[in-house]
Design a protein around this motif. Structure first.
Motif, PDB file in Angstrom:
ATOM      1  N   ARG A  51     -10.237  -2.214   0.256  1.00  0.00           N
ATOM      2  CA  ARG A  51     -11.346  -3.068   0.671  1.00  0.00           C
ATOM      3  C   ARG A  51     -12.258  -3.400  -0.512  1.00  0.00           C
ATOM      4  NH1 ARG A  51     -14.193   0.210   3.990  1.00  0.00           N
ATOM      5  NH2 ARG A  51     -12.581  -0.047   5.578  1.00  0.00           N
ATOM      6  N   THR A  52     -12.535  -2.398  -1.336  1.00  0.00           N
ATOM      7  CA  THR A  52     -13.398  -2.629  -2.495  1.00  0.00           C
ATOM      8  C   THR A  52     -12.760  -3.600  -3.475  1.00  0.00           C
ATOM      9  OG1 THR A  52     -14.369  -0.423  -2.312  1.00  0.00           O
ATOM     10  CG2 THR A  52     -14.561  -1.516  -4.440  1.00  0.00           C
ATOM     11  N   ARG A  68       0.828  -1.202   0.000  1.00  0.00           N
ATOM     12  CA  ARG A  68       0.000   0.000   0.000  1.00  0.00           C
ATOM     13  C   ARG A  68       0.867   1.258   0.000  1.00  0.00           C
ATOM     14  NH1 ARG A  68      -4.536   1.607   4.607  1.00  0.00           N
ATOM     15  NH2 ARG A  68      -4.706   3.808   4.016  1.00  0.00           N
ATOM     16  N   LEU A 121     -10.577  -5.903  -2.834  1.00  0.00           N
ATOM     17  CA  LEU A 121     -10.562  -7.234  -2.232  1.00  0.00           C
ATOM     18  C   LEU A 121     -11.947  -7.874  -2.301  1.00  0.00           C
ATOM     19  CD1 LEU A 121      -8.348  -6.564   0.922  1.00  0.00           C
ATOM     20  CD2 LEU A 121      -7.752  -8.040  -1.005  1.00  0.00           C
ATOM     21  N   GLU A 122     -12.995  -7.077  -2.028  1.00  0.00           N
ATOM     22  CA  GLU A 122     -14.352  -7.621  -2.048  1.00  0.00           C
ATOM     23  C   GLU A 122     -14.793  -8.012  -3.445  1.00  0.00           C
ATOM     24  OE1 GLU A 122     -16.732  -4.640  -0.202  1.00  0.00           O
ATOM     25  OE2 GLU A 122     -16.155  -5.225   1.853  1.00  0.00           O
ATOM     26  N   ASP A 172     -16.385   4.467   5.693  1.00  0.00           N
ATOM     27  CA  ASP A 172     -16.689   4.547   7.106  1.00  0.00           C
ATOM     28  C   ASP A 172     -16.480   5.976   7.598  1.00  0.00           C
ATOM     29  OD1 ASP A 172     -17.112   1.841   7.070  1.00  0.00           O
ATOM     30  OD2 ASP A 172     -15.011   1.376   7.546  1.00  0.00           O
ATOM     31  N   PRO A 183      -8.440   3.432   2.792  1.00  0.00           N
ATOM     32  CA  PRO A 183      -8.649   1.990   3.066  1.00  0.00           C
ATOM     33  C   PRO A 183      -9.824   1.423   2.288  1.00  0.00           C
ATOM     34  CG  PRO A 183      -8.345   3.231   5.117  1.00  0.00           C
ATOM     35  CD  PRO A 183      -8.499   4.242   4.021  1.00  0.00           C
ATOM     36  N   ASN A 184     -10.798   2.266   1.945  1.00  0.00           N
ATOM     37  CA  ASN A 184     -11.970   1.777   1.224  1.00  0.00           C
ATOM     38  C   ASN A 184     -11.615   1.257  -0.164  1.00  0.00           C
ATOM     39  OD1 ASN A 184     -13.956   2.423   3.223  1.00  0.00           O
ATOM     40  ND2 ASN A 184     -13.634   4.567   2.711  1.00  0.00           N
TER      41      ASN A 184
END
Length: 269
Positions: free
Chosen positions: A145-146, A128, A148-149, A252, A141-142
């Motif tokens: 996360r996106t 990162r 990865l999801e 978040d 971080p989003n």
């Protein structure tokens, strides 16, 4: 006393040999399997599914796939080989029409997310912190996360430096969604040697601010610049593969501003 005559063995008919080697009978079976399957199928999987009782030879199976691709050449669907195997899909020419089946438009990916994905594609494995160094801004971080999801990136290990940061790489799912067999099919990126050309490329991405980069980092930034357009075009070409369930998660609550919440990075004061 004469011995009884022994009837000679009946020769194997040439037609039977030709039938067993002919790939044409496999074509409708392959079409049915690929139409019914929700995921791409490898040659090994197709061999097991077509075993009756013996699986067809790989050479014959590949010849049948070639024939199927030729049969579909004038139709709205096409046969393609991606990282996970073979699949039938709507031709990009008709993607806009097919997208009308869904009432809600798929969420568009932000420029920051596409830049991050492009950097990971061309620089993997990458941490990162290295992504942030190339882009010149903090990474939300989003975004990780996106990615990865969606199954487009995965954790591939840790870098043996203080703190042991996580290394990220791409997945077969990303290659499937982009319609690629391997990362080798990504276009080669020419190195940007002229600083003025580099600044123009960054300005085109909306960075808007000059970055102090070493000579070694110029090539990395040029990779991110060119790859972003490639990844964005490939993702936009398949709107039917992105459903409502793939909506980007909401950030978040965070007291710090999210530098990746807009399509372009804000310029420093």
């Amino acid at each position: 006393m004469t011995s009884p005559e022994i009837a000679p063995a009946e020769p194997v008919m040439d037609a039977e040999i030709e039938t067993s080697a002919d790939p044409r009978p496999l074509v409708p079976l392959l079409e049915a399997l690929l139409l019914a399957s929700e995921q791409p199928l490898t040659v090994d999987q197709l061999q097991r599914l077509l075993a009756d009782p013996e699986p067809p030879e790989r050479r014959r199976l590949r010849a049948a796939l070639t024939l199927l691709g030729e049969d579909l050449s004038t139709r709205a669907v096409e046969l393609v080989e991606v990282a996970s195997g073979w699949r039938m899909q709507i031709r990009p020419l008709h993607a806009q029409t097919v997208a009308r089946l869904w009432h809600e438009k798929p969420p568009r990916l932000t420029r920051a997310l596409l830049e991050t994905l492009a950097i990971i594609c061309y620089q993997q494995p990458v941490t990162r912190g290295e992504v942030e160094e190339i882009r010149g801004v903090a990474l939300s971080p989003n975004i990780i996360r996106t990615l990865l999801e969606r199954g487009w990136i995965r954790e591939v290990g840790v870098k043996e430096v203080p703190g042991r940061p996580t290394l990220f790489g791409t997945t077969l799912q990303l290659l499937d969604d982009l319609g690629l067999r391997s990362l080798d099919q990504l276009p080669e990126l020419p190195a940007i040697k002229d600083p003025a050309q580099l600044e123009a490329a960054l300005a085109g991405l909306g960075a808007g601010t000059p970055l102090a980069l070493s000579a070694g980092r110029e090539a990395e930034v040029s990779a991110a610049t060119e790859a972003t357009a490639t990844v964005e075009a490939a993702v936009d070409a398949e709107p039917e593969t992105v459903g409502d369930a793939d909506a980007e998660p909401q950030p978040d609550p965070d007291p710090d501003p999210d530098p990746d919440s807009s399509s372009s990075d804000p310029s420093p004061p």
